[in-house]
Scaffold this motif. Structure first.
Motif, PDB file in Angstrom:
ATOM      1  N   PRO A 187       0.825  -1.210   0.000  1.00 52.72           N
ATOM      2  CA  PRO A 187       0.000   0.000   0.000  1.00 52.72           C
ATOM      3  C   PRO A 187       0.854   1.252   0.000  1.00 52.72           C
ATOM      4  O   PRO A 187       1.927   1.292   0.588  1.00 52.72           O
ATOM      5  N   ALA A 188       0.383   2.264  -0.694  1.00 57.47           N
ATOM      6  CA  ALA A 188       1.111   3.523  -0.724  1.00 57.47           C
ATOM      7  C   ALA A 188       1.096   4.139   0.663  1.00 57.47           C
ATOM      8  O   ALA A 188       0.168   3.955   1.432  1.00 57.47           O
ATOM      9  N   VAL A 189       2.145   4.844   0.989  1.00 54.49           N
ATOM     10  CA  VAL A 189       2.234   5.525   2.275  1.00 54.49           C
ATOM     11  C   VAL A 189       1.594   6.899   2.152  1.00 54.49           C
ATOM     12  O   VAL A 189       1.864   7.645   1.206  1.00 54.49           O
ATOM     13  N   VAL A 190       0.729   7.232   3.098  1.00 54.00           N
ATOM     14  CA  VAL A 190       0.114   8.552   3.128  1.00 54.00           C
ATOM     15  C   VAL A 190       0.974   9.435   4.033  1.00 54.00           C
ATOM     16  O   VAL A 190       1.135   9.157   5.216  1.00 54.00           O
ATOM     17  N   THR A 191       1.539  10.481   3.466  1.00 53.23           N
ATOM     18  CA  THR A 191       2.367  11.411   4.227  1.00 53.23           C
ATOM     19  C   THR A 191       1.572  12.675   4.508  1.00 53.23           C
ATOM     20  O   THR A 191       1.127  13.356   3.576  1.00 53.23           O
ATOM     21  N   LEU A 192       1.365  12.969   5.778  1.00 53.74           N
ATOM     22  CA  LEU A 192       0.627  14.164   6.162  1.00 53.74           C
ATOM     23  C   LEU A 192       1.566  15.361   6.234  1.00 53.74           C
ATOM     24  O   LEU A 192       2.684  15.259   6.732  1.00 53.74           O
ATOM     25  N   THR A 193       1.097  16.483   5.726  1.00 49.32           N
ATOM     26  CA  THR A 193       1.888  17.717   5.697  1.00 49.32           C
ATOM     27  C   THR A 193       1.018  18.877   6.158  1.00 49.32           C
ATOM     28  O   THR A 193      -0.187  18.718   6.407  1.00 49.32           O
ATOM     29  N   LYS A 194       1.605  20.066   6.234  1.00 49.54           N
ATOM     30  CA  LYS A 194       0.815  21.261   6.555  1.00 49.54           C
ATOM     31  C   LYS A 194      -0.273  21.491   5.528  1.00 49.54           C
ATOM     32  O   LYS A 194      -1.394  21.888   5.848  1.00 49.54           O
ATOM     33  N   ALA A 195       0.047  21.243   4.266  1.00 51.58           N
ATOM     34  CA  ALA A 195      -0.914  21.475   3.194  1.00 51.58           C
ATOM     35  C   ALA A 195      -1.998  20.403   3.163  1.00 51.58           C
ATOM     36  O   ALA A 195      -3.138  20.672   2.768  1.00 51.58           O
ATOM     37  N   ALA A 196      -1.673  19.180   3.539  1.00 55.09           N
ATOM     38  CA  ALA A 196      -2.632  18.076   3.559  1.00 55.09           C
ATOM     39  C   ALA A 196      -2.495  17.358   4.898  1.00 55.09           C
ATOM     40  O   ALA A 196      -1.853  16.309   5.001  1.00 55.09           O
ATOM     41  N   PRO A 197      -3.097  17.919   5.967  1.00 55.75           N
ATOM     42  CA  PRO A 197      -2.832  17.412   7.317  1.00 55.75           C
ATOM     43  C   PRO A 197      -3.731  16.272   7.779  1.00 55.75           C
ATOM     44  O   PRO A 197      -3.481  15.710   8.844  1.00 55.75           O
ATOM     45  N   SER A 198      -4.779  15.916   7.021  1.00 56.02           N
ATOM     46  CA  SER A 198      -5.754  14.942   7.522  1.00 56.02           C
ATOM     47  C   SER A 198      -6.001  13.826   6.529  1.00 56.02           C
ATOM     48  O   SER A 198      -5.844  13.997   5.320  1.00 56.02           O
ATOM     49  N   VAL A 199      -6.429  12.675   7.060  1.00 56.87           N
ATOM     50  CA  VAL A 199      -6.860  11.563   6.217  1.00 56.87           C
ATOM     51  C   VAL A 199      -7.891  10.753   6.991  1.00 56.87           C
ATOM     52  O   VAL A 199      -7.800  10.618   8.219  1.00 56.87           O
ATOM     53  N   PRO A 314      -0.214   2.895   5.420  1.00 58.10           N
ATOM     54  CA  PRO A 314       0.393   3.540   6.589  1.00 58.10           C
ATOM     55  C   PRO A 314       0.333   5.052   6.449  1.00 58.10           C
ATOM     56  O   PRO A 314       0.381   5.594   5.346  1.00 58.10           O
ATOM     57  N   VAL A 315       0.201   5.726   7.580  1.00 53.26           N
ATOM     58  CA  VAL A 315       0.169   7.187   7.619  1.00 53.26           C
ATOM     59  C   VAL A 315       1.398   7.654   8.392  1.00 53.26           C
ATOM     60  O   VAL A 315       1.665   7.156   9.485  1.00 53.26           O
ATOM     61  N   THR A 316       2.131   8.605   7.831  1.00 52.57           N
ATOM     62  CA  THR A 316       3.369   9.032   8.481  1.00 52.57           C
ATOM     63  C   THR A 316       3.569  10.532   8.344  1.00 52.57           C
ATOM     64  O   THR A 316       3.028  11.172   7.437  1.00 52.57           O
ATOM     65  N   PHE A 317       4.352  11.084   9.274  1.00 50.47           N
ATOM     66  CA  PHE A 317       4.791  12.477   9.176  1.00 50.47           C
ATOM     67  C   PHE A 317       5.970  12.669  10.127  1.00 50.47           C
ATOM     68  O   PHE A 317       6.228  11.836  11.003  1.00 50.47           O
ATOM     69  N   SER A 318       6.705  13.763   9.929  1.00 50.84           N
ATOM     70  CA  SER A 318       7.896  14.023  10.737  1.00 50.84           C
ATOM     71  C   SER A 318       7.655  15.191  11.676  1.00 50.84           C
ATOM     72  O   SER A 318       6.693  15.954  11.529  1.00 50.84           O
TER      73      SER A 318
END
Length: 377
Positions: A187-199, A314-318
């Motif tokens: 599965p593709a990894v969903v990376t949350l950012t300031k521009a796209a913070p939610s899923v 998976p959902v990830t962010f730094s």
């Protein structure tokens, strides 16, 4: 019914069913009935699995049904026709390629065979590493029959279960082995950012099983993962290493902190688990991290948060953007809304006031309203 409880059942034909929720990664279960005599041994020809009836047809396996996301295997038990030498009809199950801890929604029902009216139900929610399981049993008592919720697992699998009943392991049903299939794409990894913070986890299919939250970092210091929770009934609290408030995965608050890692190694880090089988019991969960010792803030730590559910990407962010002098950071907020369960990237570092500790600052920022006292670990 609770584990160990019993209830009378009519002396008439009944059905014993084992139910569970199937899905990707869920081990397959097989059921059988053991006809146990008064000396605790299984009767001759007293293992009923597949389509094998016992002599006289008192017990037979009616096969498997699939309805929506639920699978069931059913045994028909004609109680008046059960041989007088048989004291108990025991419902057992085995799994392959996994454990019963990975089988969600496991429950047993007794229904009358004529109208399929439910007579008893036992929901098992405390299995872990077991690969064989005694779900429940019908037993004679004072001229009648009762059903007991047993819920006893065997980590040693079919071999241990068979030995406990004086059987050869080969007499128990073998778990189905799924046919070989081409490997599914990762599965593709969903990376949350300031521009796209939610899923929405719900839209990704993450509605059951466990949601694992991992925090790892690349510096020799002690970070502590934790969570504030608010349940649908208004109950509020905290799960954290301080005060040994590690929570519980199988009862409220349905959130559990696995331990306290002081290295941040990628293979371990800090790990917290949320039981998605109880999504409706949550109002909100705020995952956070505090700096226990080793640094003054989160800058330069290269910390990464990863959320992995049984289904979905998976959902990830730094946390590299946290560069204020802060000992506490709100990581992710899980809430219920029109899109189901949504995870929102917070990555919000907070600076406590002079009289406010890290957790209190977090509480005040998100309006949790808890009372805080000093803690230690």
């Amino acid at each position: 019914m609770s584990k160990g409880a019993n209830t009378p059942v009519p002396q008439a034909p009944v059905r014993l069913r084992l139910h569970w929720r199937h899905g990707a990664g869920v081990p397959d279960a097989r059921t059988a009935a053991l006809l146990v005599t008064g000396d605790g041994r299984v009767a001759h020809d007293g293992v009923v699995g597949g389509d094998r009836p016992v002599p006289g047809g008192a017990v037979r396996h009616e096969g498997r049904t699939v309805t929506g996301d639920r699978t069931a295997e059913t045994l028909h038990v004609d109680l008046p026709a059960v041989p007088a030498s048989v004291d108990r009809v025991v419902l057992v199950a085995v799994v392959g390629n996994g454990t019963f801890g990975a089988v969600p929604g496991l429950d047993v029902t007794v229904t009358d065979a004529a109208g399929d009216r439910e007579l008893a139900r036992y929901e098992s929610r405390d299995t872990t590493t077991e690969t064989a399981f005694v779900a429940g049993e019908l037993y004679r008592r004072q001229g009648g029959w009762k059903f007991r919720a047993v819920g006893q697992g065997y980590a040693g699998g079919a071999t241990e279960l068979a030995a406990a009943h004086g059987l050869a392991p080969g007499l128990l049903p073998a778990p189905r082995t799924p046919a070989a299939a081409p490997p599914a794409p990762a599965p593709a990894v969903v990376t949350l950012t300031k521009a796209a913070p939610s899923v929405s986890l719900t839209k990704q299919g993450a509605t059951t099983g466990a949601l694992h939250v991992n925090l790892n970092w690349q510096a020799p210091l002690d970070l502590d993962l934790g969570a504030l929770y608010e349940l649908a009934d208004g109950t509020k609290g905290v799960v954290q290493a301080l005060g040994n408030a590690f929570g519980d995965l199988h009862r409220p608050p349905w959130v559990h902190l696995d331990g306290d890692d002081r290295t941040g190694a990628v293979a371990a880090g800090e790990n917290l688990t949320v039981n998605l089988d109880h999504t409706r019991d949550f109002r909100r969960v705020l995952v956070f991290v505090t700096l226990y010792e080793g640094a003054a803030d989160f800058s330069g730590l290269h910390a990464t948060v990863t959320l992995r559910a049984q289904h979905g990407a998976p959902v990830t962010f730094s946390l590299d953007e946290c560069d204020v002098p802060s000992p506490v950071c709100a990581l992710a907020l899980l809430t219920q809304g029109p899109d189901g369960l949504v995870v929102h990237r917070e990555a919000r570092c907070l600076v406590p006031g002079r009289r406010s500790g890290p957790q209190r600052a977090l509480d005040e920022a998100y309006g949790w309203g808890l009372r805080w006292t000093p803690g230690r670990k």
